[in-house]
Structures are given as structure tokens and as C-alpha cells.
Design a protein around this motif. Structure first.
Motif, mmCIF file in Angstrom:
data_model
loop_
_atom_site.group_PDB
_atom_site.id
_atom_site.type_symbol
_atom_site.label_atom_id
_atom_site.label_comp_id
_atom_site.label_asym_id
_atom_site.label_seq_id
_atom_site.Cartn_x
_atom_site.Cartn_y
_atom_site.Cartn_z
ATOM 1 N N CYS A 157 0.820 -1.215 0.000
ATOM 2 C CA CYS A 157 0.000 0.000 0.000
ATOM 3 C C CYS A 157 0.854 1.265 0.000
ATOM 4 N N ASN A 158 2.024 1.186 0.586
ATOM 5 C CA ASN A 158 2.919 2.356 0.595
ATOM 6 C C ASN A 158 3.349 2.764 -0.814
ATOM 7 N N SER A 159 3.283 1.819 -1.761
ATOM 8 C CA SER A 159 3.727 2.115 -3.129
ATOM 9 C C SER A 159 2.660 2.829 -3.954
ATOM 10 N N PHE A 160 1.423 2.909 -3.444
ATOM 11 C CA PHE A 160 0.353 3.550 -4.212
ATOM 12 C C PHE A 160 0.578 5.057 -4.279
ATOM 13 N N ILE A 161 0.405 5.636 -5.438
ATOM 14 C CA ILE A 161 0.520 7.088 -5.594
ATOM 15 C C ILE A 161 -0.749 7.688 -6.214
ATOM 16 N N HIS A 162 -1.551 6.871 -6.874
ATOM 17 C CA HIS A 162 -2.809 7.346 -7.453
ATOM 18 C C HIS A 162 -3.626 6.147 -7.917
ATOM 19 N N SER A 163 -4.877 6.418 -8.239
ATOM 20 C CA SER A 163 -5.707 5.436 -8.937
ATOM 21 C C SER A 163 -5.709 5.833 -10.409
ATOM 22 N N LEU A 164 -5.366 4.897 -11.257
ATOM 23 C CA LEU A 164 -5.289 5.179 -12.688
ATOM 24 C C LEU A 164 -6.424 4.466 -13.410
ATOM 25 N N VAL A 165 -7.155 5.228 -14.221
ATOM 26 C CA VAL A 165 -8.254 4.664 -14.998
ATOM 27 C C VAL A 165 -8.042 5.047 -16.459
ATOM 28 N N ASN A 172 -15.658 1.193 -25.350
ATOM 29 C CA ASN A 172 -16.416 1.302 -24.098
ATOM 30 C C ASN A 172 -15.883 0.346 -23.037
ATOM 31 N N ILE A 173 -14.565 0.331 -22.894
ATOM 32 C CA ILE A 173 -13.894 -0.526 -21.916
ATOM 33 C C ILE A 173 -13.022 0.355 -21.020
ATOM 34 N N GLY A 174 -13.072 0.091 -19.735
ATOM 35 C CA GLY A 174 -12.229 0.810 -18.781
ATOM 36 C C GLY A 174 -11.209 -0.118 -18.151
ATOM 37 N N LEU A 175 -10.039 0.410 -17.868
ATOM 38 C CA LEU A 175 -8.975 -0.343 -17.203
ATOM 39 C C LEU A 175 -8.613 0.390 -15.922
ATOM 40 N N LEU A 176 -8.911 -0.231 -14.793
ATOM 41 C CA LEU A 176 -8.580 0.329 -13.490
ATOM 42 C C LEU A 176 -7.272 -0.290 -13.017
ATOM 43 N N VAL A 177 -6.288 0.544 -12.713
ATOM 44 C CA VAL A 177 -4.955 0.066 -12.361
ATOM 45 C C VAL A 177 -4.608 0.503 -10.946
ATOM 46 N N TYR A 178 -4.203 -0.471 -10.105
ATOM 47 C CA TYR A 178 -3.727 -0.171 -8.763
ATOM 48 C C TYR A 178 -2.204 -0.042 -8.724
ATOM 49 N N SER A 179 -1.531 -0.966 -9.416
ATOM 50 C CA SER A 179 -0.062 -0.952 -9.391
ATOM 51 C C SER A 179 0.477 -1.505 -10.700
ATOM 52 N N TYR A 180 1.747 -1.189 -10.968
ATOM 53 C CA TYR A 180 2.413 -1.624 -12.201
ATOM 54 C C TYR A 180 3.780 -2.191 -11.843
ATOM 55 N N ASN A 181 4.037 -3.428 -12.267
ATOM 56 C CA ASN A 181 5.327 -4.060 -12.024
ATOM 57 C C ASN A 181 6.260 -3.729 -13.180
ATOM 58 N N ILE A 183 9.190 -4.718 -13.820
ATOM 59 C CA ILE A 183 9.997 -5.838 -14.312
ATOM 60 C C ILE A 183 9.181 -6.714 -15.254
ATOM 61 N N THR A 184 7.969 -7.085 -14.835
ATOM 62 C CA THR A 184 7.145 -7.979 -15.651
ATOM 63 C C THR A 184 6.228 -7.232 -16.615
ATOM 64 N N GLY A 185 5.983 -5.938 -16.333
ATOM 65 C CA GLY A 185 5.054 -5.181 -17.162
ATOM 66 C C GLY A 185 3.595 -5.503 -16.872
ATOM 67 N N LYS A 186 3.314 -6.196 -15.759
ATOM 68 C CA LYS A 186 1.945 -6.589 -15.440
ATOM 69 C C LYS A 186 1.245 -5.503 -14.623
ATOM 70 N N LEU A 187 -0.068 -5.417 -14.839
ATOM 71 C CA LEU A 187 -0.893 -4.425 -14.166
ATOM 72 C C LEU A 187 -1.806 -5.121 -13.169
ATOM 73 N N SER A 188 -1.802 -4.638 -11.932
ATOM 74 C CA SER A 188 -2.736 -5.138 -10.928
ATOM 75 C C SER A 188 -3.970 -4.243 -10.985
ATOM 76 N N ASN A 205 -16.257 3.537 -5.825
ATOM 77 C CA ASN A 205 -16.175 2.334 -4.995
ATOM 78 C C ASN A 205 -14.944 1.456 -5.243
ATOM 79 N N LEU A 206 -14.359 1.518 -6.424
ATOM 80 C CA LEU A 206 -13.255 0.598 -6.725
ATOM 81 C C LEU A 206 -11.885 1.250 -6.716
ATOM 82 N N THR A 207 -11.825 2.571 -6.730
ATOM 83 C CA THR A 207 -10.521 3.243 -6.684
ATOM 84 C C THR A 207 -10.009 3.295 -5.250
ATOM 85 N N LEU A 208 -8.782 3.762 -5.091
ATOM 86 C CA LEU A 208 -8.140 3.808 -3.776
ATOM 87 C C LEU A 208 -8.714 4.943 -2.934
#
Length: 679
Positions: A157-165, A172-181, A183-188, A205-208
Motif C-alpha cells: 500500500c505504501n507504493s500507491f501514488i494514485h488510482s489510474l483509470v 467502451n472498456i475501462g482499465l482500473l490500475v492499482y499498481s504496475y510491475n 519488471i514484468t510489465g503486469k498491471l494489478s 467504490n473501486l478506486t483507492l
């Protein structure tokens, strides 16, 4: 198999290499029985994987931090997703039991994948259990740490800096991102369909938590067609906005609802107190950046929202180098093709250089012969009686047959250093030349192709005019004599032409039979050095139009089928069905070009349509319609290679020059006699 505790990957690798005869992937020590894979870019820094052959079975063994894996990714194969809710709600499962027992120490999972060979022999359960236990035997207790789930969650949680949408308005698709790795390029995060109908509920309701900004990136795509060119241009507009959310009472304390990847409205049956207890047991304690909520009530797109979104600034979007390179893809691919063509031209020139020099020498000699013939044929005529007494060098003589006068000769005389003239022979000169032709020297001088008696580097002989008088018929009789020079066979026109034609024929035959490249067998990587099939990137991740050298290939079993991997730029890629169907075309001299990207609706995965290009098949790099015309054929253009291509059902030819240029001819009739050489 699950174990309590956590580990530091670098420390464990260093210990295994020093103490237990492990080696890193790519090390020269091939005698080590266990190979640690260099696969951080696929599995991250929390997973250690190694290959080992045990009693004839090839195994892939790995240990990883289960909580970190659940927080950061949905699976090894997925780029977007997470298992926040699944980690919390597990009840009565093996994972739930292991989680509850290791909440104060951390949870490490060990897995073994066993590859079944063609014999079909299946390992016993005892073999599998021994392999799992052996993993832990390699790691001493000193390298096992106690890391409570709550501490892992706090650091995360300390690594969070914003909610990215990120919102694709067209799809008509949204991508909600909590964190980005990185090294792997994967999005949580979460993918949300039909975003327009539920966007406000999602942001509330779903953002930080509300102390962190909500950054929304809108992506709009549309196309425009030019009337004149009929070409379609696609325009992408990217707009970034930063918001802060707050309730009407100005409170910025928001809970983050945990949902599954199956739906953003998912909830869990039970009492509110049970939900809180589950979160605490899983280590998901309230944090200033994220207050987790395990909802026990349903929601939908019509659910009431009370939060207010306040836009505070317009964001400046900086595209990555990769995105910028895609926008310049056409130019870079064209430059890549031009470089590849020049490289091919240099290779072909190196192989064919001796033959091209021989061909040039023969063509130069034939051109010299033609110049001599044209010079002898186009000079002005002078009557024999107009010549003054004296001796004149005879440069050439051409034989003619006349109905009335029989065999006659047309002689080219050198009057002075610059002036030349042609005269018809009389009976005396004709008889002398006929006698000369009957000798071996005369036969050597006679060129049947042109009908000329001609020496390339000296006069044929001398014509001496001794006098002239008017005869009884009222015509002048010219008294003259022809004296042939000593003939060197090598200087005769006939010999020079024969040698030039012979050299040209032999050279062209050599060029036709000369293989530009030796056939090489492609390198096949051993299975021990391979990652699991799905842990390799897809060939479709490469940009359209790129051309890459195939350095090696490998076949690996996946879901009961043999799948092809190809190595380009040092990285193994999933080849895909299209390239697998062309595997027999791949040699040690092969390149692959990405022609199209397609989407498989059954597997929901992108794949690449490819062309396999062998070294020397430069014609596959260019579009015939865009190749410029060869306008002038004056012998100054060096054509190194000629290839046939099919254009609208017709066979046409492309020419590769020594400058790396690809040219075509205007008419197909002109292509019939085209061969490598100077044109």
C-alpha cells in the motif's frame, strides 16, 4: 505444496550456486544438473524457477510468495488482473488452510511441473512428493524469513501514488490500475466492460482512498478517408485529467471494494463482522492509501453514488519510446528494408565479384568490337580513282557479293591522323584479298558474324596506289596492290569475339549455378534451457513490418501438443499457428517478417501472420508496385541478382543493383534476356 515463511531471491540464488551445484541460465558450466532460469521479466522478483532432470524426467520447479503473486497479477499468462478478493474470501480450501496457518510468517508455495516424454511414462505420487520436499531441502533456515501478511500488505500500500483509470471510448472498456510491475510489465487491477454506464460507481467504490488522486486517461479513436488518395488515416486522441473525490460532507475517506475478475459488482454472503474478520485474517488491514472493503451486499450500474469528483488539472501525457516508435513504424521499417537490401547486395557482390569482373571484361571487349565495326561501316565513301599515288593503311575490309561484278570488298583507309574514308575494291584488290582469305592468317582475321576482315590493334595491311590511266572504254584503271600485315591471332576480330563470347557464356553459366548462400541447419535449443511455453512472449508483440533474424528454434510440449518457439534478438517467442505451419521453411539463413496481427476469437489471443524469408530472397522485402523503373540501359548499371515475382498472375522480374536498389523494367518483353551483369 505450501510452506510458512518467505525468502529473498538474490540470497537464495547466491547460496544455491555456491553450495548445491546450481548454475544460472546461460552460464558455461553445463555440467551442473540444475539450471536457474533467468525469467524475472515473466514471473517477477518473488518467484525462483529452475530446471532439473530427475530419474529421466525433465522437471521445472519453482517457489514463490503466494500473497505477492495474488496482489500483483492474476496469472503468469495474464497481463491485467489480481486476486485481492480471492485471497480474502477463500474458505475450506487448501489455500485457505495454508493462509490461516501462516498469517504471521508469510506463505511460500512450491510447485513442480513434470514433462512427459514420447514414451508416455507417468511419475508416481511418491516421486512427485519427493521432488516437492527436495526443493525446501536446498534452502537453509537462515535464509527463511518471517513476514506477516499485514506487513506485506502495508509495504504494498505504501507504493500507491494514485488510482489510474484508462478508458477506451470507442470500445467502451475501462482499465482500473492499482499498481504496475516495472519488471514484468503486469498491471494489478480490473478490466471493466460497458464502462460508460457504470463509470461513476467504479470511480467511487473501486478506486483507492480519497487522499490519492484519480487520474483518468480518455482514449478516442476515429478514422478519416481522403477523397483523392482513398487512403484511411486513423487518429488517436489521448486526454488526461486528474480528479479528487469527496463526499458532500467533504470527507475524503473512501473504502476500496474488493471484487473478482468475473465482475465489478461481485459480493460475498455473510455478516458485516465476518467480512471484517476475513480481511484481518488475510492481512488486509486499513491503510491510509487503501481501506479494503469486502462487501456483503449486491450492487449494479443503477446503485446510488454520492461522491463528487473535482477536476484539479489537465495531465500532460508523455508517450513512451515504444509508442513513439510505433508511430514512426512505417519509416523505421522502410529504413530497415533498405538496410537489409544493401546488406544483401554487399553479400551477393562479394560472392559474385570475380564473375562480375569477368563479365564486365567480356562486355567491354564486345563493345570495343562493335565500335570498330560501326566506325568501319559509317565512314564517308571516296572513289578509288580519286586517291593520289601512295601507300594507305587498310584498317578493315568487308566482303560483299555483287550480281554483276562478283565478289567485292569495301575498304576503310586511313588518309591521315584524323581523316578516314571508304573505297570499293577493284579486281586487283579483290583478288589479293581473296588470296589472303585462303591463307590461315586470313581465316583468323575474318569475322563471320559481321563479315569484316579486321585487326583490333593494328591495320589489316597496306594499299599502294602506283598509277592510273584511262582505258579503251573511257574509264580510269587504277593500278594498286594490297599487302597484308603479319597477323597475330590474338589481335584478330574473330578471335577476340570468340574469346569474349566464350568468357561471357562461361561466366553466365557460373552465375546461374552459383549458390549465393550455403544451406545451414537452424540451431535447436535444448528443452532444459526453455521456459514453459506460455511464459515466453508472443511473436505478435513485435511491431508490424519488422524483419528479424531467426537465431534458433525449439519445440516444447504444451496441452499435449508440440509448440514452436523461435529466438530473435536473444529472446524466445511463441511462434503461433501461422509460423508453425511454415516451420519446414526455417533454416540457419532465415528471417521472419511480421505482416499482420490477427485475433483468435476462440483463445482470445493475438497472433502474427508471418513470412519466412531466406537469405538471398531479397525480392520478398519489397513491393513490386513501388519499385522504380530502370529508365536507361547504357551498361552503367551493375545488376547483381535477378528474381522472378508474380504480379497479377504474370511473372515479372526485379533487379538488385550493387547500390542496394531494387528496379523493375517497364515491359515484360525486356525482361526475357535480363541476367546478372551490366545493363
Amino acid at each position: 505444496m505450501d510452506f510458512a515463511g518467505s525468502f529473498n531471491k538474490d540470497e537464495v540464488i547466491e547460496y544455491l550456486v555456491k553450495e548445491h551445484d546450481f548454475r544460472m541460465q546461460g552460464d558455461e558450466n553445463t555440467l551442473s544438473p540444475r539450471t536457474i532460469l533467468d525469467n524475472d521479466r515473466f514471473v517477477g522478483r518473488n518467484c525462483l524457477t529452475y530446471m532439473e532432470e530427475i530419474r529421466g524426467f525433465v522437471t521445472r520447479q519453482k517457489i514463490y510468495n503466494k500473497l505477492v503473486q495474488s496482489l500483483e497479477s492474476q496469472s503468469v499468462r495474464s497481463v491485467v488482473g489480481c486476486h485481492w478478493r480471492d485471497w480474502v474470501v477463500q474458505q475450506g480450501t487448501r489455500l485457505a488452510e495454508a493462509r490461516n496457518k501462516s498469517s504471521n510468517r508469510g506463505l511460500t508455495r512450491a510447485e513442480v511441473t513434470i514433462y512427459i516424454d514420447k514414451t508416455g511414462q507417468i511419475p508416481t505420487e511418491k516421486f512427485i512428493e519427493e521432488a516437492l520436499l527436495k526443493i525446501i531441502e536446498f534452502i537453509p533456515k537462515e535464509l527463511v524469513y518471517s513476514t506477516p501478511f499485514s506487513k506485506t500488505w502495508e509495504v504494498y500500500c505504501n507504493s500507491f501514488i494514485h488510482s489510474l483509470v484508462c478508458v477506451d471510448r470507442k470500445q467502451n472498456i475501462g482499465l482500473l490500475v492499482y499498481s504496475y510491475n516495472e519488471i514484468t510489465g503486469k498491471l494489478s487491477g480490473q478490466l471493466i466492460n460497458d464502462f460508460e454506464s457504470k463509470w461513476k460507481w467504479v470511480l467511487e467504490n473501486l478506486t483507492l482512498n480519497g487522499n490519492l488522486p484519480v487520474d483518468v486517461i480518455d482514449i478516442n479513436t476515429w478514422s478519416t478517408t481522403m477523397e483523392q488518395s482513398k487512403k484511411t488515416d486513423y487518429v488517436v486522441e489521448v486526454i488526461g485529467s486528474r480528479y479528487f473525490k469527496a463526499y458532500p460532507n467533504k470527507s475524503s475517506s473512501f473504502k476500496t471494494r474488493l471484487v473478482s475478475h468475473k465482475g465489478c459488482f461481485s459480493y460475498t454472503l455473510g455478516l458485516k463482522e465476518d467480512m471484517t474478520s476475513r480481511l484481518e485474517n488475510a492481512g488486509f488491514l486499513p491503510h491510509n492509501n487503501c481501506i479494503p472493503l469486502l462487501a456483503n451486499t449486491a450492487a449494479n450500474s443503477n446503485s446510488k453514488t454520492t461522491a463528487e469528483l473535482c477536476k484539479v488539472e489537465q495531465l500532460t501525457i508523455k508517450l513512451s519510446d515504444e509508442c513513439l516508435s510505433r508511430s514512426r513504424n512505417d519509416k523505421s521499417c522502410q529504413q530497415d528494408i533498405e538496410d537489409r537490401l544493401l546488406e544483401e547486395a554487399l553479400k551477393i557482390e562479394e560472392i559474385r565479384k570475380p564473375h562480375m569482373l569477368s563479365l564486365k571484361a567480356s562486355e567491354k571487349k564486345l563493345k570495343q568490337i562493335q565500335c570498330c565495326i560501326e566506325s568501319a561501316s559509317t565512314s564517308e565513301m571516296t572513289h578509288l580513282r580519286l586517291l593520289d599515288q601512295g601507300t594507305y593503311p587498310v584498317l578493315s575490309a568487308k566482303k560483299f557479293s555483287h550480281k554483276e561484278f562478283g565478289m567485292r570488298y569495301k575498304l576503310l583507309l586511313q588518309l591521315d591522323e584524323e581523316l578516314k574514308t571508304s573505297v570499293w575494291s577493284n579486281w586487283a584488290i579483290a583478288n589479293s584479298l581473296n588470296d589472303f582469305l585462303s591463307t590461315e592468317a586470313g581465316k583468323d582475321c575474318y569475322d563471320k558474324t559481321s563479315g569484316f576482315l579486321l585487326l583490333l590493334d593494328q591495320p589489316l595491311g597496306n594499299l599502294t596506289v602506283t598509277g592510273k590511266m584511262m582505258n579503251q572504254y573511257g574509264y580510269y584503271t587504277v593500278f594498286c596492290d594490297f599487302t597484308p600485315n603479319t597477323v597475330k591471332k590474338s589481335s584478330s576480330l574473330a578471335y577476340a569475339r570468340a574469346e569474349a563470347v566464350k568468357l561471357q557464356t562461361e561466366t553466365e553459366r557460373e552465375l546461374d549455378n552459383k549458390n549465393l548462400y550455403k544451406s545451414l541447419t537452424v540451431t535447436i535449443k535444448p528443452r532444459e534451457e526453455l521456459l514453459p511455453y506460455r511464459e515466453n512472449p508472443e511473436l505478435a508483440s513485435l511491431s508490424l513490418g519488422v524483419i528479424k533474424k531467426i537465431e534458433a528454434i525449439a519445440w516444447i510440449a504444451w496441452n499435449g501438443k508440440d509448440k514452436l518457439l523461435v529466438q530473435v534478438d536473444g529472446t524466445m517467442y511463441q511462434a503461433g499457428l501461422d509460423l508453425e505451419s511454415k516451420a519446414t521453411e526455417i533454416t540457419g539463413n532465415s528471417y521472419v517478417r511480421i505482416d499482420k496481427h490477427r485475433f483468435n476469437r476462440n483463445t482470445r489471443r493475438k497472433f502474427a501472420i508471418c513470412t519466412v524469408i531466406q537469405a538471398g530472397q531479397w525480392h520478398k522485402l519489397v513491393d513490386y508496385a513501388k519499385a522504380p523503373l530502370l529508365k536507361i540501359q547504357d551498361g552503367s548499371t551493375c545488376v547483381l541478382d535477378v528474381q522472378t515475382v508474380e504480379v497479377k498472375g504474370q511473372k515479372r522480374k526485379l533487379l538488385l543493383t550493387d547500390k542496394g536498389e531494387v528496379l523493375k523494367l517497364k515491359k515484360s518483353k525486356l525482361e526475357e534476356a535480363i541476367k546478372p551483369g551490366y545493363i
